[in-house]
Design an enzyme around this catalytic site. Structure first.
Site, PDB file in Angstrom:
ATOM      1  N   HIS A  49      41.588  85.805 -73.088  1.00 19.98           N
ATOM      2  CA  HIS A  49      42.660  84.840 -72.765  1.00 19.98           C
ATOM      3  C   HIS A  49      43.848  85.642 -72.233  1.00 19.98           C
ATOM      4  CE1 HIS A  49      45.962  82.038 -73.734  1.00 19.98           C
ATOM      5  NE2 HIS A  49      45.062  81.086 -73.792  1.00 19.98           N
TER       6      HIS A  49
ATOM      7  N   ASP B 149      41.832  89.075 -81.390  1.00 18.38           N
ATOM      8  CA  ASP B 149      42.468  87.794 -81.096  1.00 18.38           C
ATOM      9  C   ASP B 149      41.652  86.719 -81.822  1.00 18.38           C
ATOM     10  OD1 ASP B 149      42.943  85.299 -80.025  1.00 18.38           O
ATOM     11  OD2 ASP B 149      42.969  85.955 -77.933  1.00 18.38           O
TER      12      ASP B 149
ATOM     13  N   GLN C 132      40.713  81.428 -81.674  1.00 17.51           N
ATOM     14  CA  GLN C 132      39.591  80.492 -81.840  1.00 17.51           C
ATOM     15  C   GLN C 132      38.796  80.836 -83.101  1.00 17.51           C
ATOM     16  OE1 GLN C 132      39.233  77.866 -79.947  1.00 17.51           O
ATOM     17  NE2 GLN C 132      40.671  78.409 -78.328  1.00 17.51           N
TER      18      GLN C 132
ATOM     19  N   LYS D   8      45.308  75.592 -83.934  1.00 20.01           N
ATOM     20  CA  LYS D   8      43.879  75.523 -83.579  1.00 20.01           C
ATOM     21  C   LYS D   8      43.043  75.193 -84.804  1.00 20.01           C
ATOM     22  CE  LYS D   8      44.233  78.013 -79.524  1.00 20.01           C
ATOM     23  NZ  LYS D   8      44.402  77.331 -78.258  1.00 20.01           N
TER      24      LYS D   8
ATOM     25  N   CYS E 160      43.352  79.543 -69.077  1.00 24.22           N
ATOM     26  CA  CYS E 160      44.103  80.787 -69.299  1.00 24.22           C
ATOM     27  C   CYS E 160      43.142  81.967 -69.404  1.00 24.22           C
ATOM     28  CB  CYS E 160      44.986  80.709 -70.547  1.00 24.22           C
ATOM     29  SG  CYS E 160      46.176  79.389 -70.483  1.00 24.22           S
TER      30      CYS E 160
HETATM   31  N1  C6P Z   1      43.884  78.776 -75.963  1.00 26.62           N
HETATM   32  C1  C6P Z   1      42.944  76.870 -74.807  1.00 26.62           C
HETATM   33  O1  C6P Z   1      42.990  75.724 -74.332  1.00 26.62           O
HETATM   34  P1  C6P Z   1      48.501  80.278 -78.727  1.00 26.62           P
HETATM   35  O2  C6P Z   1      48.822  79.491 -77.489  1.00 26.62           O
HETATM   36  O3  C6P Z   1      49.412  81.455 -78.926  1.00 26.62           O
HETATM   37  O4  C6P Z   1      48.336  79.430 -79.941  1.00 26.62           O
HETATM   38  O5  C6P Z   1      47.019  80.859 -78.479  1.00 26.62           O
HETATM   39  C2  C6P Z   1      46.748  81.605 -77.328  1.00 26.62           C
HETATM   40  C3  C6P Z   1      45.283  81.901 -77.252  1.00 26.62           C
HETATM   41  C4  C6P Z   1      44.866  83.206 -77.416  1.00 26.62           C
HETATM   42  N2  C6P Z   1      43.566  83.523 -77.425  1.00 26.62           N
HETATM   43  C5  C6P Z   1      42.604  82.591 -77.273  1.00 26.62           C
HETATM   44  C6  C6P Z   1      41.162  83.000 -77.336  1.00 26.62           C
HETATM   45  C7  C6P Z   1      42.976  81.252 -77.094  1.00 26.62           C
HETATM   46  O6  C6P Z   1      42.029  80.321 -76.958  1.00 26.62           O
HETATM   47  C8  C6P Z   1      44.351  80.896 -77.049  1.00 26.62           C
HETATM   48  C9  C6P Z   1      44.776  79.491 -76.754  1.00 26.62           C
HETATM   49  C10 C6P Z   1      44.114  77.383 -75.601  1.00 26.62           C
HETATM   50  O7  C6P Z   1      41.964  77.586 -74.668  1.00 26.62           O
HETATM   51  C11 C6P Z   1      45.413  77.138 -74.910  1.00 26.62           C
HETATM   52  S1  C6P Z   1      45.545  78.019 -73.406  1.00 26.62           S
END
Ligand code: C6P
Length: 416
Positions: A131, A208, A211, A234, A374
């Site tokens: 991401h 990370d 998910q 999430k 993203c």
């Molecule tokens: N993915 C998706 O629709 P935040 O925004 O900080 O809570 O998480 C960012 C993030 C980082 N790593 C992974 C693997 C993610 O999936 C996400 C967030 C969402 O896939 C929003 S772009």
């Protein structure tokens, strides 16, 4: 997080659904089918009530006041930290730093650890599955320090090409940062195996968990990571809250990420000394209600059983893959074996643009995400501009998969 937990007992989804008020509505004249859980999950009443109870009964700033409400707010906030430590198998709650989410957690490590430890010639190893939150912070610190970024590639089925670690891990590698689970492909990465290789090379591993933390049990000491970041929203918790975990000695050696109230010990005219961890990294008034809500989400998920949730998602993905195979124009991305993935299904459908797919599905009450998620490097790898993505969670059903397939039949009839 285990890879395949297919033997876990099934969930009582009808009872679970009663806990999620937002699911019980019609969208565009149809009962809502929410399949955008990888973007953000819905919240059970237990989480909504924990947040509401805090604001109704206890709201005050933390660590600052001597009065009763401040004492209660501090207890709630620090209690939530302990709860999240327990959820992740962490013994020492001081190793849990509250953040705004995964993005802030990775930025904190890249900026603080990276700024202090990286120099010209050092290497950071990422993958093309990441991401943007696990790419851009490293690019910024690489630019600042002169470190170089290298990449693990992914194969046709969206799995990391781990054989390349033999050549990519060198004595210049200082940090490896990888996702536990891909938001664009659904792939669950074998973090434990990777951690051994990374540590043998003398580097650190950041994971990370945006998910991963939401879709299966996470036992941080067993996972083998050095840094782990995840987001409340999430995993049935609120937005604007997340956490970073790292071992005490790593956090203690890192400089503060932001300056402000609450992170100091003494402030002089030209310098300051800093509080102990985790407060050294928590400048300013924190998201107290968010922390309490995230802890309530951990209670909820643990009550259901994280591995049972993953098994449920894998069963839905298996069924959805079978049904999608009925539509010849559909191409599904990511591992073919559902046990290698969690509840994310990215697909394209002939010439239909993913945004059109999503718009048509929306007219039938089915919410999916379309775009690059993203993860533009993933899109480049498969030479597509975008995909449609259905992502499942504990409250989704086989009937909802059927509604998705019915919606795709409408797409097919429109696009021919
Ligand atoms: N993915 C998706 O629709 P935040 O925004 O900080 O809570 O998480 C960012 C993030 C980082 N790593 C992974 C693997 C993610 O999936 C996400 C967030 C969402 O896939 C929003 S772009």
């Amino acid at each position: 997080m285990t890879k395949s937990v297919a033997a876990a007992p099934t969930l009582d989804v009808e009872t679970i659904r009663k806990d999620f008020p937002v699911l019980h509505q019609r969208v565009n004249g149809h009962p809502l089918v929410y399949l955008d859980n990888a973007a953000t999950s819905q919240k059970p009443v237990q989480v909504l009530e924990a947040i509401s109870a805090y604001y109704r009964g206890d709201n005050a700033n933390v660590h600052r006041g001597i009065h009763e409400l401040s004492r209660r707010a501090t207890e709630g906030y620090e209690g939530a930290r302990k709860r999240m430590a327990r959820f992740l198998g962490v013994q020492d709650p001081a190793e849990i730093v509250w953040t705004r989410g995964t993005t802030e957690g990775i930025n904190l490590v890249a900026s603080s650890w990276g700024g202090a430890n990286l120099k010209e010639g050092d290497e950071i190893l990422l993958s093309v599955m990441e991401h943007h939150s696990n790419l851009v912070p490293w690019q910024i610190v690489a630019e600042r320090t002169g470190a170089r970024i290298r990449y693990l590639e992914i194969d046709e089925e969206g799995r990391l090409e781990l054989d390349a670690l033999d050549t990519l891990l060198t004595d210049r590698t200082r940090m490896v940062s990888l996702t536990q689970m891909s938001n664009a492909l659904g792939t669950i990465n074998p973090i434990g195996r990777i951690a051994e290789r990374v540590h043998a090379a003398g580097a650190l591993l950041m994971v990370d968990g945006a998910q991963g933390a939401a879709h299966g049990e996470v036992d941080l000491p067993a996972l083998g990571a050095d840094f782990y970041a995840c987001s409340g929203h999430k995993m049935c918790g609120p937005t604007g809250i997340g956490l970073l975990w790292a071992r005490r000695e790593l956090l203690e050696a890192m400089p503060p990420y932001q300056g402000g109230g609450e992170m100091i010990r003494f402030v002089e005219r030209d310098h300051s000394t800093f509080a102990d961890i985790p407060h050294k990294f928590e400048a300013g008034t924190p998201n107290i209600a968010g922390a309490i809500g995230m802890a309530a989400a951990a209670d909820y998920l643990e009550g259901v059983g994280p591995d049972r949730i993953l098994a449920h998602e894998q069963a839905l993905v298996r069924y959805a893959m079978e049904r999608l195979a009925e539509i010849p124009e559909v191409r599904v991305y990511g591992p073919k074996d559902p046990s290698e993935r969690a509840g994310v299904l990215s697909f394209t459908m002939g010439d239909a643009h993913p945004h059109d797919i999503s718009t048509i599905l929306d007219t039938e009450g089915v919410a999916v995400r379309a775009g690059h998620h993203c993860a533009q490097l993933v899109m480049k790898r498969y030479e597509v501009a975008a995909t449609a993505r259905a992502s499942f969670y504990l409250y989704n059903t086989r009937d909802e998969v059927d509604r998705l397939i019915d919606g795709l039949a409408t797409v097919q009839s429109i696009f021919g």
